[in-house]
Design an enzyme around this catalytic site. Sequence first.
Site, short mmCIF file in Angstrom:
data_model
loop_
_atom_site.label_atom_id
_atom_site.label_comp_id
_atom_site.label_asym_id
_atom_site.label_seq_id
_atom_site.Cartn_x
_atom_site.Cartn_y
_atom_site.Cartn_z
N ASP A 272 -1.26 4.61 -6.59
CA ASP A 272 0.16 4.41 -6.29
C ASP A 272 1.02 5.54 -6.83
OD1 ASP A 272 -1.04 1.50 -6.27
OD2 ASP A 272 0.77 1.55 -5.03
N GLY B 253 0.88 -1.18 0.00
CA GLY B 253 0.00 0.00 0.00
C GLY B 253 0.91 1.22 0.00
N GLN C 38 -5.70 -8.86 -2.51
CA GLN C 38 -5.74 -7.81 -1.47
C GLN C 38 -7.18 -7.44 -1.10
OE1 GLN C 38 -3.72 -7.85 -4.10
NE2 GLN C 38 -1.83 -6.72 -3.77
#
Length: 341
Positions: free
Chosen positions: A242, A33, A201
Amino acid sequence: MIDQTLLPAEYKILRVTTLEDLCEAIGSLRIRGAPALGVAGAYGLLLAVEEKWRQHDNYYFDAGHTKLDTFPPITTVAAVQRHLDNAAKQIVATRPTAVNLAWAVERMKTVYSKRWQSPQEMLANLYREAMAIYEEDIDMCRALGRQGAELLKDGDNVLTHCNTGGLATSGVGTALGVVFAAVEGGKKIHVYADETRPLLQGARLSAWECKQRGIPVSILCDGAAASLMSRGLVSCVVVGADRIAANGDTANKIGTLSVAIVARHYNVPFYVAAPSSTIDKSIPNGEAIPIEERSEEEIREFCGVTTAPKGTRAVNPAFDVTSHELITAFVTEKGVIHPPF
Ligand code: MRU
């Protein structure tokens, strides 16, 4: 840190004490993350300093810098800086896409590169910077959640991809943090969590976090998102990021792009929730974002069981880039940004 590869079956705290172990933990997604990677990267440089000291006899490392005068005097500022330059390269190379990692390491570099009188003074300031990165992340999540909660209505069905909650940050999370803030504000929200192949995830981590908080959650195969949206079952999509290029093109977990295209087709709002540290103004558009390629094994196997004929080639880009044109708005800790970005 929590070893995220073991969830939801096992909740295990991993104590990481060397730079090598930290890099392994990042590379194998024990910690993952974007914001959490930034904090881990900053702490990684503290571990690197500790290693430098460990090379000396009578070593005493005190990250709380209460006994700094006990450090061996033979270590020079220049020697520690050289050591940290190598460590910084090693950390940043572990995962190229999430800019928060390079961003946090760069913040630490700005500190250690100064003209310090002694290594002790350098370390005390590095320690303060790493703690600041960690604490700012907690505050960022809270502020971002408040901003984003305004976009959700009571009774909404929110679809999300990958994991963007407390596990992915130091605080409550980004995209999932928006859901948590809305629920805390009294709204009833149901979460659709894409399972997020290949490493799950969504199924393993987002579902676990929602269940911890008593928030209703349904997991679905990544390919089912289109079907749900075509039937009008999704009120909006909220995902993390990201790396966000200067024009708003956004890299996020592989599969995000398909969700964004489908959301546009069915007129479902598509929000990206991310801290301002995820915006990389040095990159004009998504084409310049480096995309991490992960091992073929992650695709050929499922939970350690081979699922493809022996020798089958696989492609495994870990992230994709969603064009800014498909994004309804960005939620940051500073406010909601609407087009033109
Ligand atoms: O490969 P991962 O699990 O590190 O990918 C994570 C994501 O893509 C998240 O959506 C992103 O980092 C935002 S986390 C708040």
